[in-house]
Design a protein around this motif. Structure first.
Motif, mmCIF file in Angstrom:
data_model
loop_
_atom_site.group_PDB
_atom_site.id
_atom_site.type_symbol
_atom_site.label_atom_id
_atom_site.label_comp_id
_atom_site.label_asym_id
_atom_site.label_seq_id
_atom_site.Cartn_x
_atom_site.Cartn_y
_atom_site.Cartn_z
ATOM 1 N N VAL A 282 0.858 -1.183 0.000
ATOM 2 C CA VAL A 282 0.000 0.000 0.000
ATOM 3 C C VAL A 282 0.893 1.231 0.000
ATOM 4 O O VAL A 282 1.775 1.375 0.842
ATOM 5 N N THR A 283 0.651 2.125 -0.968
ATOM 6 C CA THR A 283 1.483 3.320 -1.107
ATOM 7 C C THR A 283 0.769 4.600 -0.690
ATOM 8 O O THR A 283 1.394 5.646 -0.622
ATOM 9 N N GLY A 284 -0.535 4.520 -0.415
ATOM 10 C CA GLY A 284 -1.266 5.716 -0.006
ATOM 11 C C GLY A 284 -2.757 5.486 -0.063
ATOM 12 O O GLY A 284 -3.229 4.359 -0.182
ATOM 13 N N GLY A 285 -3.486 6.573 0.015
ATOM 14 C CA GLY A 285 -4.939 6.517 -0.031
ATOM 15 C C GLY A 285 -5.559 7.261 1.130
ATOM 16 O O GLY A 285 -4.863 7.942 1.895
ATOM 17 N N GLN A 286 -6.873 7.127 1.272
ATOM 18 C CA GLN A 286 -7.598 7.815 2.345
ATOM 19 C C GLN A 286 -8.800 7.005 2.809
ATOM 20 O O GLN A 286 -9.397 6.274 2.024
ATOM 21 N N ILE A 287 -9.106 7.161 4.079
ATOM 22 C CA ILE A 287 -10.396 6.750 4.611
ATOM 23 C C ILE A 287 -11.209 8.032 4.564
ATOM 24 O O ILE A 287 -10.923 8.987 5.283
ATOM 25 N N THR A 288 -12.200 8.062 3.672
ATOM 26 C CA THR A 288 -12.855 9.338 3.371
ATOM 27 C C THR A 288 -14.092 9.624 4.201
ATOM 28 O O THR A 288 -14.507 10.771 4.299
ATOM 29 N N SER A 289 -14.700 8.583 4.790
ATOM 30 C CA SER A 289 -15.884 8.841 5.611
ATOM 31 C C SER A 289 -16.148 7.665 6.533
ATOM 32 O O SER A 289 -15.559 6.606 6.396
ATOM 33 N N GLY A 290 -17.052 7.910 7.488
ATOM 34 C CA GLY A 290 -17.483 6.847 8.385
ATOM 35 C C GLY A 290 -16.744 6.806 9.704
ATOM 36 O O GLY A 290 -17.109 6.042 10.584
ATOM 37 N N ILE A 291 -15.719 7.577 9.861
ATOM 38 C CA ILE A 291 -14.934 7.570 11.085
ATOM 39 C C ILE A 291 -14.714 9.019 11.509
ATOM 40 O O ILE A 291 -14.548 9.897 10.663
ATOM 41 N N CYS A 292 -14.742 9.262 12.812
ATOM 42 C CA CYS A 292 -14.586 10.641 13.274
ATOM 43 C C CYS A 292 -13.232 11.192 12.841
ATOM 44 O O CYS A 292 -12.252 10.477 12.765
ATOM 45 N N GLY A 293 -13.208 12.455 12.524
ATOM 46 C CA GLY A 293 -11.970 13.093 12.087
ATOM 47 C C GLY A 293 -11.619 12.824 10.644
ATOM 48 O O GLY A 293 -10.510 13.098 10.220
ATOM 49 N N ALA A 294 -12.565 12.259 9.855
ATOM 50 C CA ALA A 294 -12.275 11.973 8.448
ATOM 51 C C ALA A 294 -11.975 13.278 7.713
ATOM 52 O O ALA A 294 -12.551 14.308 8.041
ATOM 53 N N PRO A 295 -11.065 13.242 6.776
ATOM 54 C CA PRO A 295 -10.403 12.080 6.202
ATOM 55 C C PRO A 295 -9.191 11.637 7.012
ATOM 56 O O PRO A 295 -8.625 12.405 7.785
ATOM 57 N N TRP A 296 -8.814 10.386 6.793
ATOM 58 C CA TRP A 296 -7.608 9.801 7.377
ATOM 59 C C TRP A 296 -6.678 9.433 6.231
ATOM 60 O O TRP A 296 -7.110 8.811 5.258
ATOM 61 N N ASP A 297 -5.422 9.809 6.307
ATOM 62 C CA ASP A 297 -4.446 9.484 5.271
ATOM 63 C C ASP A 297 -3.860 8.099 5.537
ATOM 64 O O ASP A 297 -3.344 7.836 6.631
ATOM 65 N N ILE A 298 -3.929 7.217 4.555
ATOM 66 C CA ILE A 298 -3.342 5.880 4.689
ATOM 67 C C ILE A 298 -1.844 6.012 4.466
ATOM 68 O O ILE A 298 -1.400 6.528 3.441
ATOM 69 N N THR A 299 -1.074 5.576 5.440
ATOM 70 C CA THR A 299 0.378 5.755 5.404
ATOM 71 C C THR A 299 1.126 4.500 4.993
ATOM 72 O O THR A 299 2.321 4.566 4.704
ATOM 73 N N GLY A 300 0.474 3.344 4.963
ATOM 74 C CA GLY A 300 1.164 2.121 4.573
ATOM 75 C C GLY A 300 0.304 0.905 4.811
ATOM 76 O O GLY A 300 -0.842 0.997 5.251
#
Length: 148
Positions: free
Chosen positions: A74-92
């Motif tokens: 995994v090189t990146g991405g985001q959790i864009t909804s459904g969790i408090c504080g969204a968005p979350w940056d996927i780091t690995g």
């Protein structure tokens, strides 16, 4: 084997065509299999959309990963909804027989600053596992499935 058959066989061998990964014709086999000097970032990543379900909550996840590895890195991405504080940056993380996604909060709020999602592959294509915050990985159960 007749003389004519031998000549046709020899001609077939000499008429070998070699193509590189981009589809261009090259002169030798070595050129066809040579690593390209410059590889675009698009050639090293692809995207997948995942959806994590834990009963009451659904996380929308967009993952970028390297399809040339396995398990896929995994090189990146985001959790864009459904969790408090969204968005979350996927780091690995990795996607294969096992799923692991590490992310840090990019949005506002008083939620945790990191999340780790782990899971085991199952059919139909999905991962069953757990996730947790601030380094924990087993706080909440989930099923994460591929979106088509």
């Amino acid at each position: 084997m007749t003389t004519q058959a031998r000549k046709q066989k020899d001609r077939t061998r000499s008429e070998h065509r070699y193509l590189n990964p981009q589809g261009a014709e090259v002169k030798t086999r070595d050129e066809a299999f040579a690593m390209p000097m410059e590889v675009s970032a698009e050639a090293l990543t692809t995207k997948a959309t995942l959806e994590l379900h834990n009963g009451q909550v659904t996380f929308a996840i967009e993952v970028q990963y390297n399809p040339n590895t396995y398990p896929h890195v995994v090189t990146g991405g985001q959790i864009t909804s459904g969790i408090c504080g969204a968005p979350w940056d996927i780091t690995g993380g990795t996607i294969g027989d096992q799923l692991r996604l590490d992310a840090k909060r990019a949005g506002q709020g008083s939620c945790a600053s990191t999340i780790t999602i782990v899971g085991e592959y199952q059919n139909p294509p999905a991962y069953r596992g757990t996730y947790g915050f601030e380094g924990a990985t087993s706080s909440f159960k989930h099923t994460t499935r591929y979106e088509c």
